[in-house]
Scaffold this active site. Structure first.
Site, short mmCIF file in Angstrom:
data_model
loop_
_atom_site.label_atom_id
_atom_site.label_comp_id
_atom_site.label_asym_id
_atom_site.label_seq_id
_atom_site.Cartn_x
_atom_site.Cartn_y
_atom_site.Cartn_z
CE1 TYR A 93 -4.14 -1.79 0.68
CE2 TYR A 93 -2.69 -3.18 1.69
CZ TYR A 93 -4.02 -3.12 1.17
OH TYR A 93 -4.87 -4.01 0.93
CG ASN A 114 -11.22 -2.46 -8.22
OD1 ASN A 114 -11.72 -1.87 -9.40
ND2 ASN A 114 -10.45 -3.54 -8.26
CB CYS A 122 -7.51 -4.13 -5.97
SG CYS A 122 -9.03 -5.09 -5.91
CG HIS A 123 -5.63 -10.02 -6.81
ND1 HIS A 123 -6.20 -9.47 -7.99
CD2 HIS A 123 -4.62 -10.88 -7.23
CE1 HIS A 123 -5.75 -9.96 -9.12
NE2 HIS A 123 -4.72 -10.68 -8.41
CD GLU A 148 -2.26 -12.67 -10.23
OE1 GLU A 148 -1.04 -12.11 -10.03
OE2 GLU A 148 -3.05 -12.27 -10.32
#
Length: 155
Positions: A93, A114, A122-123, A148
């Site tokens: 952040y 979002n 945003c993850h 991912e």
DNA sequence: GTGTAGCCCAGGG
DNA sequence: CCCTGGGCTACAC
């Protein structure tokens, strides 16, 4: 080709991913709690659905070309930076805050607003102390980061 | 580990 | 306007 009425994409995964489309842009996306009926007409919708299916199979799909809605000018600045984080990487952040010229708290506020998770990734923004929050629920954030497979922090 | 003081935007009164 | 509360962080115990 675009359609006047809105379309709905549903992609099956651990949770069903639902996206609502209109006028060649994604208005809103979420992970559904209940069954949603799909309605696809345009080439745009078909193409996006194929790409989402590849994404949820763990392929490095890029969504930066997809038109989305930003709730406020400030969140647009934050979310544009977030969209530049590549598949498989994460940022804090505070790192995003530095790039935008704001505070980590404010970044969290923008991320929560979002409308299109996954497509605006945003993850991939995680806290220094751990995984951080997620509007769709922490377990989904964990699963996306595992998908991912690059998040080596504490899940 | 826990407490706490800054951070700054959005939403509501 | 002036609150309040966050998808946070740094620093102090």
């Amino acid at each position: 080709m675009q359609t006047r009425t809105s379309e709905t994409i549903v992609v099956e995964w651990n949770w069903d991913f639902v996206a609502r489309l209109k006028d060649g842009m994604v208005l809103k996306a979420c992970f559904a709690r209940e069954c949603v009926e799909e309605s696809i007409e345009s080439e745009f919708a078909e193409n996006l659905k194929r790409r989402l299916e590849r994404y949820f199979k763990g392929r490095a799909v890029d969504f930066t070309d997809v038109n989305v809605l930003y709730p406020t000018p400030f969140s647009e600045r934050v979310l544009r930076v977030v969209r530049s984080i590549p598949f498989g990487l994460v940022e804090s952040y505070s790192s995003i805050a530095e790039k935008v010229g704001t505070s980590p708290r404010a970044v969290g506020v923008a991320l929560r607003s979002n409308l299109v998770p996954v497509i605006v990734p945003c993850h991939r923004v995680v806290s220094k102390a751990g995984i951080g929050g997620y509007s769709q629920g922490e377990s989904i954030k964990k699963a996306l980061l595992e998908l991912e497979s690059k998040f080596h922090g504490k899940l």
